[in-house]
Design a protein around this motif. Structure first.
Motif, PDB file in Angstrom:
ATOM      1  N   MET B 184       0.866  -1.177   0.000  1.00 52.14           N
ATOM      2  CA  MET B 184       0.000   0.000   0.000  1.00 52.14           C
ATOM      3  C   MET B 184       0.898   1.219   0.000  1.00 52.14           C
ATOM      4  SD  MET B 184      -2.934   1.575   0.214  1.00 52.14           S
ATOM      5  CE  MET B 184      -3.459   3.241   0.663  1.00 52.14           C
ATOM      6  N   ARG B 186       0.908   5.673  -1.071  1.00 52.54           N
ATOM      7  CA  ARG B 186       0.008   6.797  -1.329  1.00 52.54           C
ATOM      8  C   ARG B 186      -0.300   6.894  -2.811  1.00 52.54           C
ATOM      9  NH1 ARG B 186      -0.393  11.134   2.015  1.00 52.54           N
ATOM     10  NH2 ARG B 186      -2.101  11.703   0.622  1.00 52.54           N
ATOM     11  N   ASP B 257       4.638   8.094  11.309  1.00 53.10           N
ATOM     12  CA  ASP B 257       5.372   9.143  10.607  1.00 53.10           C
ATOM     13  C   ASP B 257       4.397   9.956   9.769  1.00 53.10           C
ATOM     14  OD1 ASP B 257       4.855   7.746   8.287  1.00 53.10           O
ATOM     15  OD2 ASP B 257       6.892   6.993   8.050  1.00 53.10           O
ATOM     16  N   LEU B 258       4.962  10.758   8.894  1.00 54.30           N
ATOM     17  CA  LEU B 258       4.193  11.669   8.066  1.00 54.30           C
ATOM     18  C   LEU B 258       3.090  10.953   7.298  1.00 54.30           C
ATOM     19  CD1 LEU B 258       4.458  14.642   7.350  1.00 54.30           C
ATOM     20  CD2 LEU B 258       6.048  13.996   5.539  1.00 54.30           C
ATOM     21  N   HIS B 259       3.350   9.746   6.855  1.00 55.73           N
ATOM     22  CA  HIS B 259       2.429   9.108   5.924  1.00 55.73           C
ATOM     23  C   HIS B 259       1.437   8.170   6.586  1.00 55.73           C
ATOM     24  CE1 HIS B 259       4.510  10.918   2.648  1.00 55.73           C
ATOM     25  NE2 HIS B 259       5.658  10.433   3.065  1.00 55.73           N
ATOM     26  N   ALA B 260       1.761   7.693   7.761  1.00 51.59           N
ATOM     27  CA  ALA B 260       0.860   6.739   8.390  1.00 51.59           C
ATOM     28  C   ALA B 260       1.160   6.628   9.883  1.00 51.59           C
ATOM     29  CB  ALA B 260       1.007   5.360   7.737  1.00 51.59           C
ATOM     30  N   SER B 261       0.110   6.408  10.630  1.00 45.06           N
ATOM     31  CA  SER B 261       0.269   6.160  12.068  1.00 45.06           C
ATOM     32  C   SER B 261       0.664   4.699  12.281  1.00 45.06           C
ATOM     33  CB  SER B 261      -1.053   6.427  12.788  1.00 45.06           C
ATOM     34  OG  SER B 261      -2.038   5.519  12.315  1.00 45.06           O
ATOM     35  N   GLU B 263      -0.862   2.713  14.166  1.00 50.22           N
ATOM     36  CA  GLU B 263      -2.098   1.922  14.186  1.00 50.22           C
ATOM     37  C   GLU B 263      -2.508   1.536  12.765  1.00 50.22           C
ATOM     38  OE1 GLU B 263      -1.987   5.111  15.627  1.00 50.22           O
ATOM     39  OE2 GLU B 263      -1.371   4.250  17.540  1.00 50.22           O
ATOM     40  N   TYR B 264      -2.450   2.504  11.874  1.00 53.56           N
ATOM     41  CA  TYR B 264      -2.829   2.216  10.483  1.00 53.56           C
ATOM     42  C   TYR B 264      -1.853   1.213   9.870  1.00 53.56           C
ATOM     43  CZ  TYR B 264      -3.790   3.111   5.494  1.00 53.56           C
ATOM     44  OH  TYR B 264      -4.068   2.982   4.163  1.00 53.56           O
ATOM     45  N   HIS B 267      -2.762  -2.143  11.071  1.00 55.11           N
ATOM     46  CA  HIS B 267      -3.976  -2.558  10.364  1.00 55.11           C
ATOM     47  C   HIS B 267      -3.613  -3.068   8.960  1.00 55.11           C
ATOM     48  CE1 HIS B 267      -8.037  -2.268   8.622  1.00 55.11           C
ATOM     49  NE2 HIS B 267      -7.463  -1.634   7.614  1.00 55.11           N
ATOM     50  N   LEU B 268      -2.738  -2.336   8.280  1.00 49.92           N
ATOM     51  CA  LEU B 268      -2.340  -2.745   6.927  1.00 49.92           C
ATOM     52  C   LEU B 268      -1.587  -4.067   6.936  1.00 49.92           C
ATOM     53  CD1 LEU B 268      -1.189   0.629   5.287  1.00 49.92           C
ATOM     54  CD2 LEU B 268      -3.215  -0.734   4.695  1.00 49.92           C
ATOM     55  N   GLY B 270      -2.192  -6.583   8.786  1.00 52.81           N
ATOM     56  CA  GLY B 270      -3.213  -7.628   8.779  1.00 52.81           C
ATOM     57  C   GLY B 270      -3.843  -7.785   7.414  1.00 52.81           C
TER      58      GLY B 270
END
Lengths: 163, 289, 799
Positions: B184, B186, B257-261, B263-264, B267-268, B270
């Motif tokens: 994944m 951006r 970081d700038l692009h994703a936490s 937690e996210y 999640h990704l 998984g």
């Protein structure tokens, strides 16, 4: 300042020898030394694709290539394509489909499209979009560029277009 | 954005390159697709650049039977089109399609990608997934390093300043393995937020071998060993994969970081792990249970 | 206009060619496609030297000292300059007649303190850019850091650190528009929807970074500035004051310019400094922005927090709208537009193309330690349309009626123009409903809803979003583009001449930077004058070519330039006919022009433009002295108020429930820009605008940390759309007539960017409607979507 080095290369079919600082970027070499200002500088970190040229027959970013690394290679820039009086097929298709507006990103796109047409199947428009994704255009929204490349790919593959 | 001055050495041989690296501030350049942007931002200012592009034989992909040796100067585009790699490791071309863009793939080298060690980059993940070894040459000869030893931290490897990555050795997995890669990002061609590669082998309707490698969630590529151990021996079904996915995020501590936490990212992990494993399972021969 | 037959020089009947409305291939293209374009960075002049700016790495700090000694000693460095080296150079101040407006003083090189990261502090001039950057690395600055309030609402608080102490506040302006009794109407409204909306800061990000080359002329004490600017006329006028030279000795030329989008539409410190340095050093000085500088020093766009509420009745009639806007305008009020430009437009346009009897829009602009904001394609309207279109969809959902029907019921209808909206703007006739209907028809709206129902039943997150909007384009002299700004942006003068060889040159004060004006204006002049487009040379972007002009911005050039082209070409055609009537011994009313020739209608009797010009200018026996005319005309066009353009966008999107990535399946635009000059060009402008709107909706955000540092300082982190993120687009045109306007053209350069953020926000909200999720913050990145979905579904979510 560091020791200058001599380089010899071919640019648009003409032999060139120059003495340069090793840190000189190929984009600056082409623009400032050879006055080939058709190669544009958009980001100087390899993202936007405006500076794309051909090095030994494949597309490459001039802004993240040192000129010294191009010693001995064969380089083609937009000035080495068709002329105003005799544009090549890619240039003609871009004009026909209004695939450029401000024109700044255009030379880089032309170089990428040449590479795509040489080496890629481009079966679907999504393939074309993926192939173009390393070149940023801020004006056209890409729609007309995709149409121009579709026409070129179909022409290459002997597919008859709508027009 | 112009680079600082440096001394340029073009090495005609590995010996010349190693000799030129015997310097207090030298750096190797191959394709330069990661290094030159950093130099243009003046984030990297090496006093000497050792260009290894002219070293013979580093641009080959060789079939050595039990494994394939990919020279450090092999370009991403070359690997993407390699019939040998496609036959032995179809996951390579799948991963290469995500490496930046056409012009970068034409010039960027595998050795460079490994030495740059971006934790989201595709090559480090592929090497980790395929249990590959990175071949490093130094003043005292060659050594090899496994991915998990080589990648120390983001943009940091265990490469000594006088060493060069010369190749990567990928052992050929047993016949019938299924492999898959996904990520994944951006935008198309951007560095992945999270990437995942899977390799599975099925025997008698159960997972006989499982590998899951993750990018963008650690210091380098991460092998989800707990997950692999959990899934081996389970029925070769999507349900079994889903049932074990909690193990994939076990022990992961990704950074925000700038692009994703974080937690996210978790999640990704998984989501993408499930997808690559299901796809790898579908591609594994004898998967019918 | 009807097509007329006329005899050609060969005597064969021909149809006089029409050029307006045709997909004429662009006259700019051959040079741009062959690398023969000439952008500012391509200019190389004898003895030219290169400037590089030392910039602040602090958001808010007092300058204790700047040590430039080591930089000066570097071989190749010609000089290092700071504010103290130019004691007489005035600060840039953008005045406005607006009440409650506080202008800021922006010194071209910072004096005493800095107010954003990237603010110019000092400038190095060297023999090449590499050396200049080496010197920058040797400059040492000692700072006294000051408190930073990077968040605009924090900056409004009473105890916030002041960016401009002399103003006594960070509030740079405040304005309220009110119609009717919004409070009472809202209170009495049977139903209400509301939200807090956020549009984050963007960069215009033209592919060509800004570049300026100043060439001094010592002999005439004059100066030419070649610059990548949209507004050479404005820059020329501003430089006369700053440099103390008359306009006749300052020439500002915009050569080929690689996109602007508003980012090249203001006066910049670097632009002033290259001029000052060129005069100080007596040699040409060039500065080219690199991309990092572009991201920190080119004017930025949007950046508002908007609290809005919409009241309506159970039949879906809109009753009242209120909006409160806080605009984060950055460190300075930009010249000439002022900091009010963008935020005020948000409240000006918030009521949209709808009948809403009661309205109050209140706006405050706040100075923050970030780069100045300025015009960016759409100016205020992308945020305004995002908000009102979200509210319309929320209202429709509350009522359980289709969003298209909700719009159809409330859009201003054909018989209701002119219509004054609550902010005072007046819509003239435009195809509001027609665009909505055309977009629905093109996209196959009902079938698309069926597709959506099927997708939903299968558990897919598929959504359809509509955005209808209107905009004021081609603004005339009665309104200024920016509130209270003392500059005339409302007129355009053209001059067209036939020279002694018969060649046609048409001169405009507009400045094309991708808009295709060399083609579209040539189409217009050619059609009116009776020549071919390729026979018309368009001069633009050169302040020395006209006595007054501003440039190209605010969707004005086709309307104003096109109108002036028509008026002027007609005056010149009358001159041509008068001369021809004498040469051809026929009545003026019987003379016809076409294809570069002048004829007596119905005969083969005629002359070419070249022959006519020879008779006028060179063959002194051809005409009696009192019949000679200068084959040149000049006319001014003023649309007085402006023209209303409108459109409806429809987007269909699908969200990957696992990765939360958004894929745009369909994108349809139906727009009314009046009569099309060149459909290829109009389509291209729409496509490009939509792509920028997609960037605003999904990808682009200039992010700053609490200390005011830009975190997205490269094109790897400030992510603009590539061809993969932009879908194929379908564009249809509604050409509503525009009586009383010479060409019937409405402006459309910005439109695509205005509708797209709203359409996509609505489509995503629609896709997530089963979860009750409303998108109220743009860009809606995967991370933001993840958080929205997690808040509903909890940990784990769906894979």
């Amino acid at each position: 300042m560091s020791r200058r080095v001599d380089i010899a290369l071919t640019v648009n079919g003409e032999p060139v020898t120059e003495s340069i600082e090793p840190r000189m970027l190929l984009s600056d070499f082409l623009r400032d030394r050879l006055a080939l200002t058709g190669t544009h500088v958009g980001c100087e970190h390899g993202v936007c694709g405006a500076c794309t040229v051909e090095i030994d027959g494949v597309s490459a970013r001039a802004c993240i290539t040192f000129a010294v690394q191009a010693d001995g290679s064969d380089i083609r820039t937009v000035e080495g394509l068709g002329t105003i009086a005799g544009m090549d097929r890619v240039q003609q298709a871009f004009r026909k489909h209004h695939a450029l507006q401000c024109g700044y990103c255009t030379p880089g796109f032309l170089m990428t499209v040449r590479d795509l047409l040489r080496n890629h199947p481009l079966k679907t428009d999504d393939d074309i979009r993926d192939g173009l994704s390393g070149n940023i255009c801020r004006c056209t929204g890409y729609e007309h560029i995709v149409r121009a490349v579709r026409e070129l790919a179909d022409e290459r593959d002997g597919v008859r277009g709508d027009d | 954005m112009k680079p600082a001055a440096f001394e340029y050495v073009r090495a005609a041989s590995l010996a010349e390159a190693l000799a030129a690296l015997d310097h207090d501030d030298a750096k190797v350049i191959a394709g330069g697709q990661s290094l030159v942007p950093m130099m243009n931002f003046r984030l990297a200012q090496p006093a000497r650049l050792v260009d290894i592009n002219a070293i013979p034989d580093l641009n080959r992909i060789e079939d050595a039977g039990t494994h394939v040796v990919i020279g450090a100067l092999v370009r991403h585009a070359q690997a993407m089109c390699s019939d040998l790699l496609a036959a032995r490791f179809p996951v390579v071309a799948e991963a290469m399609a995500h490496v930046a863009h056409l012009a970068i793939r034409n010039r960027g080298s595998i050795g460079g990608s490994l030495a740059h060690a971006d934790p989201s980059a595709e090559w480090p993940l592929v090497v980790a997934l395929l249990d590959g070894e990175i071949v490093v040459a130094g003043p005292d000869g060659e050594r090899t390093a496994a991915a998990e030893d080589f990648f120390v931290a983001p943009l940091v490897t265990d490469l000594a300043e006088d060493e060069i990555v010369v190749a990567v050795r990928l052992p050929v997995p047993p016949a019938g393995c299924g492999m898959a890669f996904d990520e994944m990002s951006r935008r198309a061609g951007d560095f992945a937020i999270v990437s995942a590669g899977a390799l599975v082998r099925v025997e008698d309707g159960v997972f006989a071998q499982v590998r899951l490698a993750l990018g963008g969630v650690g210091d380098g590529p991460v092998r989800a060993r707990a997950f692999e151990d959990a899934l081996v021996g389970k029925p070769a079904t999507p349900q079994a994969i889903a049932g074990c996915l909690d193990f994939a995020v076990e022990d992961l501590e990704p950074e925000s970081d700038l692009h994703a936490s974080a937690e996210y990212r978790l999640h990704l992990v998984g989501v993408l792990s499930g997808r690559v494993l299901e796809r790898a399972l579908a591609r594994a021969s004898g998967s019918a249970s | 206009m009807t097509e007329r037959a006329f005899p050609s020089a060969s005597g064969l009947a021909e149809t006089r060619p029409k050029y307006v409305g045709k997909p004429v291939q662009r006259l700019e293209d051959p040079r741009l496609l062959t690398g023969a374009g000439r952008y500012a960075a391509d200019i190389r002049l004898d003895r030219m030297v290169h400037a590089a700016f030392a910039r602040s790495d602090q958001a808010h700090a007092r300058i204790v000292s700047i040590d430039t000694d080591a930089a000066r000693e570097l071989p190749g460095v010609i000089g290092v300059f700071m504010a103290q080296d130019f004691p007489d150079l005035p600060a840039i101040i953008a005045p406005s007649r607006m009440r409650d407006y506080r202008a800021t003083a922006c010194a071209p090189l910072a004096r005493d303190k800095v107010r954003y990261v990237g603010e110019p502090l000092a400038v190095v001039v060297a023999t090449d850019r590499y050396i200049a950057e080496d010197a920058l690395a040797l400059i040492a600055v000692e700072w006294e850091p000051l408190d930073v309030a990077a968040d605009p609402e924090t900056a409004l608080a009473g105890d916030a650190p002041l960016l401009h102490e002399e103003l006594g506040t960070n509030l740079l302006f405040e304005r309220v528009f009110e119609t009717g009794e919004p409070d009472a109407a809202m209170r009495d409204a049977p139903l209400r929807v509301s939200g807090r909306f956020r549009m984050h800061r963007k960069s215009p990000l033209a592919m060509e970074p800004r570049c300026y080359v100043a060439e001094p002329d010592r002999a005439r004490d004059a100066l030419t500035l070649y610059g990548s600017t949209q507004v050479p006329g404005i820059i020329r006028d501003a430089l006369t004051g700053l440099l103390g030279l008359p306009g006749s000795r300052i020439r500002v030329v915009a050569p080929d310019v690689g996109g602007g989008f508003g980012g090249k539409g203001s006066l910049y410190p670097e632009e002033i400094m290259v001029c000052v340095l060129a005069r100080r050093l007596g040699r040409p000085v060039k500065w080219t922005s690199d991309r990092l500088e572009d991201l920190t020093s080119t004017s930025q766009g949007f950046d508002e927090i908007i609290d809005a509420e919409l009241g309506f009745d159970t039949d879906g009639n809109l009753l009242a709208l209120t909006g409160t806007v806080v605009g984060d305008v950055g460190a300075y009020s930009i010249y000439p537009w002022t900091a009010a430009l963008e935020p005020v437009q948000v409240v000006s346009f918030l009521p949209g193309p709808y009948r809403i009897p009661h309205y109050r829009g209140a706006v405050r602009g706040v100075a923050t330690p970030k780069p100045p904001t300025g015009p960016y394609r759409g100016v205020g309207r992308p945020a305004a349309v995002f908000v009102i279109e979200r509210l319309i969809d929320m209202a429709a959902a509350k009522l359980g009626i289709d969003p298209a029907d909700m719009r159809r019921a409330n859009l201003v209808r054909a018989g209701e123009f002119p219509h004054r909206i609550g902010s005072g703007l007046v819509w003239d006739r435009s195809g509001f409903i027609e665009c909505l209907d055309a977009a629905c028809e093109t996209v196959g709206y009902n079938e698309l809803r069926t597709t959506q129902a099927e997708a939903r039943a299968a558990g897919r997150w598929f959504g359809i979003g509509i955005a209808s909007y209107a905009e004021l384009t081609g603004i005339g002299s009665r309104i200024s583009v920016a509130p209270g700004m003392p500059i005339n942006t409302g007129t355009e003068t053209a001059s067209v001449r036939i020279d002694s060889t018969g060649a046609v040159t048409a001169v405009f004060a507009v400045a094309s930077h991708g808009q295709s004006l060399e083609t579209t204006l040539a189409q217009i002049v050619a059609e009116e004058l009776g020549v071919r487009p390729q026979d018309v040379r368009i001069v633009h972007g050169d302040s020395a070519a006209t006595s007054h002009g501003t440039g190209t911005y605010a969707s004005r050039s086709a309307v104003l330039g096109g109108g002036a082209a028509i008026l002027t070409a007609r005056t010149l055609r009358d001159k041509v006919k008068r001369v021809a009537s004498h040469l051809l011994e026929a009545g003026v009313e019987d003379i016809e022009t076409g294809d570069g020739h002048v004829f007596v209608r119905g005969t083969d009797h005629g002359v070419s433009f070249a022959e006519l010009a020879h008779a006028v200018y060179s063959d002194m026996k051809a005409l009696p002295a009192d019949k000679r005319e200068i084959l040149e005309a000049m006319e001014t066009f003023d649309p007085v108020t402006g023209t209303t353009a409108s459109a409806t966008h429809i987007a269909a999107v699908e969200i990957d429930p696992g990765t939360l990535s958004v894929r745009i399946h369909r994108y349809v635009v139906a727009e009314d820009c009046g009569r099309l000059i060149n459909p290829l060009v109009v389509d291209g402008q729409v496509h490009g605008g939509v792509a920028q709107g997609i960037g605003a909706a999904l990808l682009e955000e200039l992010r700053f940390d609490e200390a005011g540092q830009l975190l997205t300082a490269s094109l790897a982190d400030y992510t603009v759309p590539s061809a993969v993120e932009v879908p194929s687009m379908e564009v249809t045109h509604v050409e509503t007539e525009l009586p009383g306007n010479p060409g019937g053209f409405r402006g459309m350069g910005e439109g695509g960017a205005i509708g797209a953020p709203a359409a996509i926000a609505n489509a995503i909200s629609d896709a997530l409607a089963p979860l009750g999720i409303e998108v109220s913050e743009l860009p809606v990145t995967p991370e933001r979507l993840f958080r929205l979905v997690q808040a509903v579904l909890g940990k784990g979510g769906r894979t």
